[in-house]
Design a protein around this motif. Structure first.
Motif, PDB file in Angstrom:
ATOM      1  N   ASP A 181     -10.933   6.717  -9.255  1.00  0.00           N
ATOM      2  CA  ASP A 181     -12.210   7.184  -8.729  1.00  0.00           C
ATOM      3  C   ASP A 181     -12.806   6.149  -7.779  1.00  0.00           C
ATOM      4  OD1 ASP A 181     -12.038   9.492 -10.168  1.00  0.00           O
ATOM      5  OD2 ASP A 181     -13.214   8.769 -11.857  1.00  0.00           O
ATOM      6  N   ILE A 182     -13.075   6.583  -6.550  1.00  0.00           N
ATOM      7  CA  ILE A 182     -13.694   5.728  -5.535  1.00  0.00           C
ATOM      8  C   ILE A 182     -14.991   6.404  -5.078  1.00  0.00           C
ATOM      9  CG2 ILE A 182     -13.434   4.664  -3.271  1.00  0.00           C
ATOM     10  CD1 ILE A 182     -11.559   3.511  -5.369  1.00  0.00           C
ATOM     11  N   ILE A 183     -16.072   5.667  -5.107  1.00  0.00           N
ATOM     12  CA  ILE A 183     -17.366   6.193  -4.652  1.00  0.00           C
ATOM     13  C   ILE A 183     -17.596   5.745  -3.219  1.00  0.00           C
ATOM     14  CG2 ILE A 183     -19.852   6.208  -5.033  1.00  0.00           C
ATOM     15  CD1 ILE A 183     -19.297   5.599  -7.974  1.00  0.00           C
ATOM     16  N   ILE A 184     -17.838   6.708  -2.337  1.00  0.00           N
ATOM     17  CA  ILE A 184     -18.164   6.409  -0.939  1.00  0.00           C
ATOM     18  C   ILE A 184     -19.628   6.775  -0.698  1.00  0.00           C
ATOM     19  CG2 ILE A 184     -17.651   6.922   1.470  1.00  0.00           C
ATOM     20  CD1 ILE A 184     -14.817   7.457   0.738  1.00  0.00           C
ATOM     21  N   VAL A 228      -9.780   9.172   4.037  1.00  0.00           N
ATOM     22  CA  VAL A 228     -10.855  10.158   4.145  1.00  0.00           C
ATOM     23  C   VAL A 228     -11.405  10.066   5.556  1.00  0.00           C
ATOM     24  CG1 VAL A 228     -13.076  10.932   3.258  1.00  0.00           C
ATOM     25  CG2 VAL A 228     -11.413   9.884   1.712  1.00  0.00           C
ATOM     26  N   ARG A 229     -11.462  11.186   6.231  1.00  0.00           N
ATOM     27  CA  ARG A 229     -12.001  11.192   7.593  1.00  0.00           C
ATOM     28  C   ARG A 229     -12.853  12.442   7.771  1.00  0.00           C
ATOM     29  NH1 ARG A 229      -6.455  12.276   8.870  1.00  0.00           N
ATOM     30  NH2 ARG A 229      -6.222  10.155   9.657  1.00  0.00           N
ATOM     31  N   GLY A 230     -13.632  12.459   8.820  1.00  0.00           N
ATOM     32  CA  GLY A 230     -14.432  13.647   9.078  1.00  0.00           C
ATOM     33  C   GLY A 230     -15.482  13.412  10.147  1.00  0.00           C
ATOM     34  N   VAL A 231     -16.392  14.364  10.260  1.00  0.00           N
ATOM     35  CA  VAL A 231     -17.491  14.311  11.214  1.00  0.00           C
ATOM     36  C   VAL A 231     -18.794  14.517  10.448  1.00  0.00           C
ATOM     37  CG1 VAL A 231     -18.553  15.372  13.236  1.00  0.00           C
ATOM     38  CG2 VAL A 231     -16.059  15.183  13.090  1.00  0.00           C
ATOM     39  N   PHE A 235     -14.259  10.279  -4.844  1.00  0.00           N
ATOM     40  CA  PHE A 235     -12.934  10.778  -4.487  1.00  0.00           C
ATOM     41  C   PHE A 235     -11.904  10.185  -5.438  1.00  0.00           C
ATOM     42  CE2 PHE A 235     -15.437  10.862  -0.634  1.00  0.00           C
ATOM     43  CZ  PHE A 235     -15.113  12.081  -0.057  1.00  0.00           C
ATOM     44  N   ASN A 236     -10.894  10.987  -5.768  1.00  0.00           N
ATOM     45  CA  ASN A 236      -9.721  10.507  -6.514  1.00  0.00           C
ATOM     46  C   ASN A 236      -8.514  11.185  -5.883  1.00  0.00           C
ATOM     47  OD1 ASN A 236      -7.642   9.939  -8.400  1.00  0.00           O
ATOM     48  ND2 ASN A 236      -9.173   9.664 -10.011  1.00  0.00           N
ATOM     49  N   LEU A 237      -7.851  10.479  -4.965  1.00  0.00           N
ATOM     50  CA  LEU A 237      -6.815  11.074  -4.132  1.00  0.00           C
ATOM     51  C   LEU A 237      -5.443  10.530  -4.457  1.00  0.00           C
ATOM     52  CD1 LEU A 237      -8.670  10.920  -0.701  1.00  0.00           C
ATOM     53  CD2 LEU A 237      -8.691  12.767  -2.381  1.00  0.00           C
ATOM     54  N   LYS A 238      -4.437  11.339  -4.179  1.00  0.00           N
ATOM     55  CA  LYS A 238      -3.056  10.900  -4.353  1.00  0.00           C
ATOM     56  C   LYS A 238      -2.663   9.923  -3.258  1.00  0.00           C
ATOM     57  CE  LYS A 238       0.181  13.651  -5.476  1.00  0.00           C
ATOM     58  NZ  LYS A 238       1.165  14.737  -5.420  1.00  0.00           N
ATOM     59  N   ASN A 239      -1.646   9.131  -3.534  1.00  0.00           N
ATOM     60  CA  ASN A 239      -1.131   8.178  -2.550  1.00  0.00           C
ATOM     61  C   ASN A 239      -0.680   8.914  -1.295  1.00  0.00           C
ATOM     62  OD1 ASN A 239      -0.158   5.766  -1.440  1.00  0.00           O
ATOM     63  ND2 ASN A 239       1.903   6.197  -2.187  1.00  0.00           N
ATOM     64  N   GLY A 240      -1.145   8.461  -0.138  1.00  0.00           N
ATOM     65  CA  GLY A 240      -0.768   9.063   1.132  1.00  0.00           C
ATOM     66  C   GLY A 240      -1.566  10.295   1.518  1.00  0.00           C
ATOM     67  N   SER A 241      -2.486  10.738   0.654  1.00  0.00           N
ATOM     68  CA  SER A 241      -3.267  11.932   0.972  1.00  0.00           C
ATOM     69  C   SER A 241      -4.254  11.653   2.106  1.00  0.00           C
ATOM     70  CB  SER A 241      -4.042  12.413  -0.259  1.00  0.00           C
ATOM     71  OG  SER A 241      -3.173  12.835  -1.258  1.00  0.00           O
ATOM     72  N   GLU A 242      -4.542  12.680   2.894  1.00  0.00           N
ATOM     73  CA  GLU A 242      -5.516  12.597   3.972  1.00  0.00           C
ATOM     74  C   GLU A 242      -6.359  13.863   3.933  1.00  0.00           C
ATOM     75  OE1 GLU A 242      -3.689  11.876   7.709  1.00  0.00           O
ATOM     76  OE2 GLU A 242      -2.402  10.271   6.980  1.00  0.00           O
TER      77      GLU A 242
END
Length: 822
Positions: free
Chosen positions: A68-71, A26-29, A85-92
């Protein structure tokens, strides 16, 4: 001849020391209310990962995938923000929250910009788009047909061809579990529902070629579906004149157990009764699906995917009139029917998937599945026809009727086809994160296929009172000048009974790495697959074969002002024969059929830019396939009949382009273009068009809304394909029938009004209980184009001419739809 009822539930015990971890990025501004970046925002997940933003407000954090991961985002001068977030392996993905001071947090902005998928040439389709854009055959396939390289010329079918391949060359996975399609199906009318239930979908990835070694052995495409893992209770429903669906989501209070289940019912009477063939039709299709997840611990999860599908198609045809020919020489076929068709497909599917997260770097997966299908195709149809000139005199009472008959005859077709298929799979998958930039993935899979098939088909053709004998019978018939005293022979008569067992062992090893070339970001993926299979059965000479499939991908993102990405992918792809590819046109199984082979190379570019201050992306791909050991086939609607030999070679090349973005603010739309040429050379007789040689393709998916009334929305799903090859009679030489069907043109329009949407609050109690509520109507084939899918071949006994009578698809049809979610 039926198998005993298969065991669909398995219990797996895991005893392994090494395996793999799955992560996502997970990335962003992070910005303030004035759109200025915020430095030193503390970012931390509930699993311990953490980072802070730099002076430009940028951050990047790697988290475990598939759970499920809470940030949490915190800053001394701003309000705390939490996001799950609940993301697939390798997702960005990019997640860009806007922090507000001492007041309630304003809504975040999530940009679906999956750079990992871009590097690998995968197209990601929003589940919201799939559930919003309906059609005569709603589902994932209804959206795929608007993508470049994907051709669908039958709105009654969920089958699709990709870049010159046929319907059998496409892989479909649901949560890494391979799913199967019916075997006997010959008509889109009978096909029923797609396996994928769109109400349960959380992610859709599609690759049109050059895919990784982690996917199986097919020649054309991969459709990778991920079903939801709910975090709270929810109910959604959809009702229309064509049927309905209901989905229920549940989650336990401690978050360990979640379920999502769906029921669908489909009745195609509305569209089938609009066809040229009149009669009594009863097409009823229904299925039940469920996906369960139980988290025993943070390290061990167990999932179950189950499906039961019941499809019945009963048809009593009465009559049909098809007008064709030219304006100067109009011709019509008038047919009167007796008899009926009874077709039934029942499938049962169950799969367990166990995940064990050893540590931050390792995970183990064990997948077991069973598929059981019982299919029957029974029909006795007598068709008596008149073929002749049409009255075109305007004002005559008999306008449009056949005045002069060039040919009179009859055709009797009969079938008693039964198939019982039982397929077991057991697979171990794993991957190992060597470091943050490199990963190793592997799999070993065993498959057991047990097929029992009875094929009984016959056809008798009579024209002007004389039975037409098949070309294979050389005895001359000089009637009426000389009486014929030979035995009557059916024009086509197939009788076969097969019991076939196929054992398969598959494995792959794949390595991928993110790297730097100077100041440029680069990505590598190399892998190899091995596939060994053995064919056995009663009265069949046993045969085994082994193939190896090396594959590679490379992508580079230059450090330019313009957001560009270049990629190349290719390899040697094999398609070991499935049961249908082993069975020749006479129904006999040929165990020595080889795997079809394709050298595949894809070169692509992605250019991301802003237009009207909104995001857009232009994707361009050029591809080439060189095929050898090709198993030629004939195509009748969606029925494929193989020659069951490898006496051909072929090629396919083309160019695909897709421009997508926010043409209307807040909505996603795209425009697609594809060029394709594919030909085959059978027995070195020269190249002719393959049955899927659809040269030009244009597709549009467009969404809009009324500016002053944004709850009133519309979508347009438009497809234009140049005509497919018209095919040939089953007994004829395809080299003698090289003409094309008319172009396929279709536009589906939907207009809906959102009575309730989640972005608004409502005072009325009945509205407040809904998350979404919408009512709308749809117009299928809005411009009422006459599209043809195949030809019916009629012989005139006097001139010996054969007429290709087009089988037209559905005209304009109206539908009403109500959708709701609690």
């Amino acid at each position: 001849m039926k198998h005993s009822k298969p065991l669909l539930f398995f219990v797996f015990f895991l005893f392994t020391l090494a395996a793999i971890s799955q992560t996502a990025v997970v990335r962003g501004v992070i910005l303030d209310e004035n759109k200025q970046p915020i430095e030193n925002v503390n970012i931390k997940s509930n699993t311990g990962e953490g980072t802070i933003t730099n002076k430009n407000g940028f951050y990047e954090i790697r988290i475990p995938s598939d759970k499920d991961i809470i940030i949490v985002f915190t800053h001394v001068a701003h309000k705390r923000v939490e996001q799950t977030f609940n993301l697939k392996n390798g997702s960005e993905i990019e997640y860009n929250p806007v922090l507000k001071i001492n007041v309630e947090q304003i809504a975040e902005v999530v940009i679906n910009k999956n750079t990992s998928q871009s590097r690998t040439g995968v197209t990601t389709i929003s589940p919201k788009v799939i559930r919003t854009i309906k059609g005569a055959q709603p589902g994932v396939e209804n959206i795929l047909k608007t993508l470049p390289g994907v051709n669908v010329s039958n709105e009654l079918s969920t089958q699709y061809s990709v870049r010159g391949g046929n319907f059998d060359e496409n892989l479909v996975y649901v949560n890494e579990i391979e799913v199967y399609r019916p075997f006997l199906i010959r008509s889109g009318n009978q096909e029923g529902l797609s396996f994928v239930n769109t109400d349960l979908v959380s992610n859709v990835d599609f690759s049109a070629g050059g895919f990784q070694a982690r996917y199986g052995d097919k020649l054309s495409s991969v459709l990778d579906i991920t079903y939801k893992k709910p975090s709270k209770f929810g109910v959604s429903a959809d009702l229309s004149l064509l049927g309905g669906s209901l989905a229920v989501e549940t989650a336990s209070k401690n978050g360990k157990f979640s379920t999502i289940s769906g029921v669908r019912y489909r009745d195609n009477s509305l569209v089938l009764n609009s066809l040229e063939t009149n009669g009594n039709v009863e097409p009823v299709f229904a299925d039940v699906q469920t996906y369960l997840t139980y988290r025993f611990t943070d390290k061990f999860h167990l999932n179950f995917l189950g499906n039961i599908s019941l499809n019945q198609y009963n048809f009593r045809p009465e009559n049909r009139q098809t007008n064709f020919g030219t304006v100067d020489e109009p011709v019509a076929l008038l047919v009167f029917y007796e008899g009926q068709e009874q077709t039934e497909y029942q499938t049962y599917f169950g799969a367990f998937k166990a995940n064990y997260f050893l540590n931050d770097k390792t995970t183990l997966k064990l997948i077991g599945s069973a598929y059981h299908a019982t299919e029957q195709e029974y029909f006795d149809i007598l068709a008596q026809y008149r073929l002749g000139e049409v009255n075109t005199n305007i004002g005559d009472e008999d306008l449009g009727e056949v005045e002069f008959s060039e040919g009179i005859g009859s055709q009797f077709t009969r079938a008693r086809n039964d198939l019982d298929a039982l397929i077991f799979n057991l697979e171990h998958r794993g991957d190992y994160n060597i470091d943050d930039d490199s990963n190793l993935e592997w799999s070993v899979k065993y498959t057991r296929e047990d097929i029992r098939d009875r094929l009984v088909e016959s056809e008798v053709i009579d024209s002007a009172g004389f039975s037409i004998r098949p070309p294979s019978v050389t005895q001359t018939n000089f009637q009426p000048e000389v009486p014929f005293d030979g035995p009557l022979t059916a024009f086509q008569n197939i009788r076969a009974f097969n019991e076939v067992q196929i054992n398969r062992l598959q494995a792959f090893l794949q390595y991928k790495k993110n790297a730097k070339i100077g100041e440029h970001d680069a990505y590598y993926n190399i892998g190899v697959r091995a596939h060994s299979w053995a064919v056995n059965g009663e009265g069949i000479e046993s045969n085994s074969q082994t193939v190896f499939s090396p594959r590679a991908q490379f992508a580079i993102k230059p450090n330019w002002d313009k957001d560009m990405l270049f990629r190349v992918a290719g390899g040697l792809y094999y398609q070991p024969p499935f049961y249908r590819e082993l069975r020749d046109s006479s129904g006999v199984v040929q165990p020595k059929v080889k795997a079809q082979k394709s050298f595949h190379v894809v070169v692509g570019n992605e250019y991301s830019f802003k237009l009207w201050d909104r995001p857009f992306k232009l994707v361009t791909e050029a591809y080439y396939k060189g095929l050898s050991d090709v198993n030629p086939y004939t195509l009748e609607n969606v029925r494929i009949r193989y020659r069951a030999n490898n006496d051909a070679k072929a090629y396919a090349y083309g160019l695909d382009m897709r421009l997508n973005g926010e043409f209307v603010p807040g909505t996603e739309s795209w425009f697609s273009f594809g060029y394709l040429k594919t030909e085959e050379n059978i027995n070195d007789r020269g190249y002719i068009s393959r049955p899927t040689d659809q040269r030009l393709k244009f597709g549009i998916l467009f969404q809009d809304y009324v500016p002053n009334m944004p709850d009133l929305k519309m979508y347009l799903n438009l497809v234009y394909n140049t005509g497919l090859p018209g095919g040939s009679p089953s007994y004829a030489d395809p080299y003698d029938f090289q003409f094309r069907l008319r172009d396929y043109r279709r536009a589906d329009l939907g207009i809906l009004y959102e009575i309730v949407n989640p972005e608004k609050s409502y005072n009325a109690k009945w509205k407040a209980s809904f998350t979404n509520l919408s009512l709308g109507f749809e117009i299928y084939n809005m411009f009422n184009n006459q599209n043809a899918i195949t030809n019916t071949w009629v012989r005139d006994v006097n001139s010996q001419r054969q007429f290709a009578i087009p089988n037209f698809l559905t005209p304009r049809v109206f539908n009403v739809r109500l959708s709701a979610r609690l």
